[in-house]
Design a protein around this motif. Structure first.
Motif, PDB file in Angstrom:
ATOM      1  N   SER B 170       0.783  -1.228   0.000  1.00 56.66           N
ATOM      2  CA  SER B 170       0.000   0.000   0.000  1.00 56.66           C
ATOM      3  C   SER B 170       0.822   1.288   0.000  1.00 56.66           C
ATOM      4  N   ASP B 171       2.150   1.184  -0.095  1.00 49.02           N
ATOM      5  CA  ASP B 171       2.875   2.456  -0.276  1.00 49.02           C
ATOM      6  C   ASP B 171       4.040   2.345  -1.244  1.00 49.02           C
ATOM      7  N   ILE B 172       4.077   1.266  -1.999  1.00 53.07           N
ATOM      8  CA  ILE B 172       5.203   1.103  -2.915  1.00 53.07           C
ATOM      9  C   ILE B 172       5.256   2.255  -3.914  1.00 53.07           C
ATOM     10  N   LEU B 173       6.459   2.740  -4.146  1.00 55.11           N
ATOM     11  CA  LEU B 173       6.711   3.821  -5.106  1.00 55.11           C
ATOM     12  C   LEU B 173       5.945   5.108  -4.783  1.00 55.11           C
ATOM     13  N   SER B 174       5.603   5.283  -3.521  1.00 57.39           N
ATOM     14  CA  SER B 174       4.947   6.531  -3.116  1.00 57.39           C
ATOM     15  C   SER B 174       5.951   7.499  -2.505  1.00 57.39           C
ATOM     16  N   ARG B 175       7.167   7.017  -2.257  1.00 53.38           N
ATOM     17  CA  ARG B 175       8.179   7.843  -1.585  1.00 53.38           C
ATOM     18  C   ARG B 175       9.546   7.218  -1.811  1.00 53.38           C
ATOM     19  N   GLN B 176      10.568   8.037  -1.599  1.00 56.15           N
ATOM     20  CA  GLN B 176      11.932   7.534  -1.744  1.00 56.15           C
ATOM     21  C   GLN B 176      12.273   6.638  -0.550  1.00 56.15           C
ATOM     22  N   LEU B 177      12.938   5.554  -0.857  1.00 54.35           N
ATOM     23  CA  LEU B 177      13.279   4.577   0.180  1.00 54.35           C
ATOM     24  C   LEU B 177      14.465   3.806  -0.373  1.00 54.35           C
ATOM     25  N   ASP B 178      15.292   3.278   0.511  1.00 53.70           N
ATOM     26  CA  ASP B 178      16.417   2.508   0.007  1.00 53.70           C
ATOM     27  C   ASP B 178      15.937   1.097  -0.317  1.00 53.70           C
ATOM     28  N   PHE B 179      15.399   0.964  -1.516  1.00 52.75           N
ATOM     29  CA  PHE B 179      14.834  -0.322  -1.920  1.00 52.75           C
ATOM     30  C   PHE B 179      15.916  -1.411  -1.958  1.00 52.75           C
ATOM     31  N   MET B 291      -0.490   7.426   3.166  1.00 53.32           N
ATOM     32  CA  MET B 291      -1.324   6.750   2.157  1.00 53.32           C
ATOM     33  C   MET B 291      -2.754   6.558   2.635  1.00 53.32           C
ATOM     34  N   ASN B 292      -2.907   6.159   3.900  1.00 50.71           N
ATOM     35  CA  ASN B 292      -4.236   5.848   4.426  1.00 50.71           C
ATOM     36  C   ASN B 292      -4.431   6.576   5.743  1.00 50.71           C
ATOM     37  N   ALA B 293      -5.231   7.605   5.727  1.00 47.14           N
ATOM     38  CA  ALA B 293      -5.495   8.375   6.945  1.00 47.14           C
ATOM     39  C   ALA B 293      -6.752   7.829   7.611  1.00 47.14           C
ATOM     40  N   VAL B 294      -6.570   7.334   8.833  1.00 46.14           N
ATOM     41  CA  VAL B 294      -7.690   6.813   9.595  1.00 46.14           C
ATOM     42  C   VAL B 294      -8.129   7.897  10.581  1.00 46.14           C
ATOM     43  N   PHE B 295      -9.426   8.151  10.644  1.00 51.11           N
ATOM     44  CA  PHE B 295      -9.904   9.144  11.604  1.00 51.11           C
ATOM     45  C   PHE B 295     -11.303   8.794  12.096  1.00 51.11           C
ATOM     46  N   VAL B 296     -11.618   9.294  13.257  1.00 53.03           N
ATOM     47  CA  VAL B 296     -12.925   9.033  13.862  1.00 53.03           C
ATOM     48  C   VAL B 296     -13.506  10.375  14.327  1.00 53.03           C
ATOM     49  N   MET B 297     -14.707  10.326  14.878  1.00 59.06           N
ATOM     50  CA  MET B 297     -15.294  11.573  15.383  1.00 59.06           C
ATOM     51  C   MET B 297     -15.376  11.516  16.906  1.00 59.06           C
ATOM     52  N   GLU B 298     -15.149  12.667  17.499  1.00 59.26           N
ATOM     53  CA  GLU B 298     -15.227  12.778  18.953  1.00 59.26           C
ATOM     54  C   GLU B 298     -16.598  12.259  19.424  1.00 59.26           C
ATOM     55  N   ASP B 299     -17.623  12.702  18.723  1.00 64.94           N
ATOM     56  CA  ASP B 299     -18.992  12.234  19.009  1.00 64.94           C
ATOM     57  C   ASP B 299     -19.375  11.196  17.952  1.00 64.94           C
ATOM     58  N   ILE B 300     -19.278   9.937  18.348  1.00 60.75           N
ATOM     59  CA  ILE B 300     -19.439   8.844  17.385  1.00 60.75           C
ATOM     60  C   ILE B 300     -20.822   8.853  16.726  1.00 60.75           C
ATOM     61  N   SER B 301     -21.797   9.459  17.410  1.00 62.30           N
ATOM     62  CA  SER B 301     -23.164   9.468  16.870  1.00 62.30           C
ATOM     63  C   SER B 301     -23.274  10.370  15.637  1.00 62.30           C
ATOM     64  N   LEU B 302     -22.248  11.188  15.388  1.00 62.57           N
ATOM     65  CA  LEU B 302     -22.285  12.069  14.209  1.00 62.57           C
ATOM     66  C   LEU B 302     -21.698  11.409  12.958  1.00 62.57           C
ATOM     67  N   GLU B 303     -21.120  10.230  13.135  1.00 64.48           N
ATOM     68  CA  GLU B 303     -20.386   9.619  12.016  1.00 64.48           C
ATOM     69  C   GLU B 303     -21.281   9.322  10.816  1.00 64.48           C
ATOM     70  N   LYS B 304     -22.477   8.829  11.097  1.00 67.06           N
ATOM     71  CA  LYS B 304     -23.403   8.511  10.014  1.00 67.06           C
ATOM     72  C   LYS B 304     -23.735   9.778   9.211  1.00 67.06           C
ATOM     73  N   GLN B 305     -23.960  10.857   9.954  1.00 68.10           N
ATOM     74  CA  GLN B 305     -24.308  12.138   9.311  1.00 68.10           C
ATOM     75  C   GLN B 305     -23.155  12.649   8.432  1.00 68.10           C
ATOM     76  N   PHE B 306     -21.947  12.537   8.954  1.00 68.32           N
ATOM     77  CA  PHE B 306     -20.798  12.991   8.165  1.00 68.32           C
ATOM     78  C   PHE B 306     -20.633  12.137   6.904  1.00 68.32           C
ATOM     79  N   LEU B 307     -20.861  10.852   7.049  1.00 66.55           N
ATOM     80  CA  LEU B 307     -20.742   9.963   5.898  1.00 66.55           C
ATOM     81  C   LEU B 307     -21.765  10.346   4.814  1.00 66.55           C
TER      82      LEU B 307
END
Lengths: 355, 355
Positions: B170-179, B291-307
């Motif tokens: 999930s991050d290959i060739l997304s950044r410089q690295l000593d391959f 590559m993958n930002a995981v986040f949640v809401m302080e008030d979990i009951s708002l998650e459906k609304q945000f989605l």
């Protein structure tokens, strides 16, 4: 107009290619490419379910038979079959009737005892060895229904009481066959049912779970069945192209209808072949393949010239396999009769002109 | 206009999709679809060779490192790596820092001893365990560079003297690295380098050929190297799409340029996240994935609304993985900065309106 006689990857129906091309830009009006959607979305799940349903319907499978679409090609199955079915102290019976069957035998030997119960090696696999006895207690009998390289094809299912395992890569769904008589069928998709990059498996679930060894998760058929071909990210686009191809086959009238067309193509080709002394078929007549016709020239020095003429006439992919030489014309489901008509005309003209 | 934050299969460059779509109908003016050509034709061999060359160039690989494109996804490598590298009486060291690493550990245990040298299981893999010691004589150290599900990413290569094996799906060739510091790298293509249905492998050939067990042909890296990824019919179209994607990456300026863009996207997202008390990131700041930002809401009951709001704004694929919940936005190479700008604006507006 190109006539595509490729042995695989090979010709696909024009409608399938057209729709696949459109879906690469906008799949089902989602605004996304089929390549960009998650495999656990309703969009893709509908594709997978339709593909599985179509296989069950076209093959008329009973309820014991499960359908899987897995990564890889048939060569993966050469080892995955014995990994799942053959214990170290058990014996499996194999019919050695071509290059692919020989490869399957080599891999099976890594997992248990293999008895080659019949072989056509003595005549370079130009016929099918139909007489054989199998060892007592053998766990399955493996055969290759159609030999892409040598141009032979089993006209009926081998007689045996053993669970039957068949590599059907190059003739699957090209003719009516008692698919339910098979314990396990595998086929790389890239001939009759889609593009390279996915295997179709049909498994009688009653044969699974009997070996003692531990099977890696990704190789365990039972786990794939439990997960409905979604254990890991499946080859989404390859499954989609299979679904489209199966849909096309159903629309064409299903297996019975395509068999009729395939018989017409093969009859036209082989009757022409037999009428022209300049060409000959090395394969025993009763074992001739309706999918892959292998032929050579009486005067081998003319082969290059014939190949040149064929190229001028846009006959694509008729050069024989590098291990056999001569010519090979493949008549998979998607090849129209008109392409075979052009091929036989080119052969006749060449015979008249050069012969 | 859809903004595609899918975790994989995921967004691909528009140019790649356009060209792939055209090649499905007529590849390189051959009159045939890319799906209909033989894999041993000059047409396809050119594709494969270009794909391999581009990997070598973009990764700046030394001459010991071989590049393979194989069937399957990373889950296949979970067992194929120990099959080739870990003998029964040997030990391999694994870092357990996410769901995929845990799966890799499970498979490796079938082949030899596995020592988990570091684990972040105690905190649901929300951080990376960077302190560890490895057992004497271990044959390799395995880690996952980026954790798609949990949203963590190694910011630098782990310090070790052992041959390093990395799942870089999930991050290959997304950044410089000593391959070149890696003995073996594997990656399913469906995030940064193409579509589902093919694995990229980069292998230092010096680590091969050391195990005593017999390896099935199709699983033996050495045989794939000898055959130049053409041991059997390869996943032709998946390799073609990788080649197009690698070509696009080169045109964009290569790994250094894409890293800069990926940093911009991640910086914009995480600085917004940290500025809005309504949202929070569960992952340790120093280990956050670009590559993958995981986040949640302080008030979990708002998650459906945000989605729901996100859906209205055509933000696609931001629902969190079923095992973690909340949200996940993936910023793979092909995602433009403008999509992240829309996402952060939607978050800000939602915070203003609802907060």
């Amino acid at each position: 107009m190109v006539h595509n006689f490729n042995a695989g990857p090979s010709i696909l129906p024009k409608d399938v290619l057209q729709q696949a091309s459109e879906s690469l830009l906008n799949f089902n009006n989602s605004g996304l490419s089929i390549l960009e959607i998650g495999h656990r979305t309703a969009l893709f799940e509908a594709v997978l379910h339709e593909a599985i349903s179509l296989v069950k319907e076209l093959m008329q499978l009973g309820s014991d038979h499960e359908v899987l679409f897995l990564h890889g090609g048939a060569s993966t199955q050469f080892m995955q079959v014995p990994y799942n079915l053959l214990d170290e102290d058990q014996t499996a019976a194999y019919i050695d009737n071509g290059i692919w069957g020989s490869k399957a035998i080599k891999e099976a030997r890594l997992f248990g005892n293999v008895e080659v119960v019949a072989s056509s090696k003595d005549k370079n696999h130009t016929y099918l060895p139909k007489e054989f006895t199998t060892p007592a207690g053998a766990v399955y009998l493996h055969y290759t229904t159609n030999n892409t390289v040598e141009g032979t094809q089993w006209q009926s299912v081998p007689q045996t009481d053993l669970p039957l395992v068949a590599d059907m890569s190059s003739d699957i769904l090209s003719r009516q066959l008692d698919f339910n008589r098979h314990a396990l069928i595998y086929a790389g998709a890239q001939k009759n049912i889609g593009m390279a990059g996915v295997n179709l498996l049909v498994i009688n679930k009653n044969v699974l779970g009997k070996v003692k060894r531990k099977i890696p998760t990704i190789l365990d058929y039972r786990i794939h069945i439990e997960n409905g071909s979604m254990l890991n990210t499946p080859p989404v686009f390859a499954i989609y192209v299979s679904m489209l191809t199966l849909r096309w086959l159903k629309k064409m009238g299903g297996v019975a209808a395509i068999e009729k067309l395939n018989n017409q193509k093969a009859d036209l080709f082989y009757s022409t072949l037999d009428s022209l002394p300049m060409f000959k078929g090395p394969v025993a007549k009763e074992d001739r393949s309706k999918m892959n016709a292998v032929f050579v020239m009486e005067d081998i020095s003319l082969e290059k010239q014939f190949l040149d003429v064929a190229k001028q006439e846009n006959l694509y992919g008729i050069k024989g396999h590098r291990s056999v030489g001569g010519f090979r014309a493949s008549f998979y489901n998607a090849l129209p009769l008109s392409s075979v008509e052009v091929l036989v005309q080119v052969m006749k003209d060449f015979a008249n002109k050069v012969g």
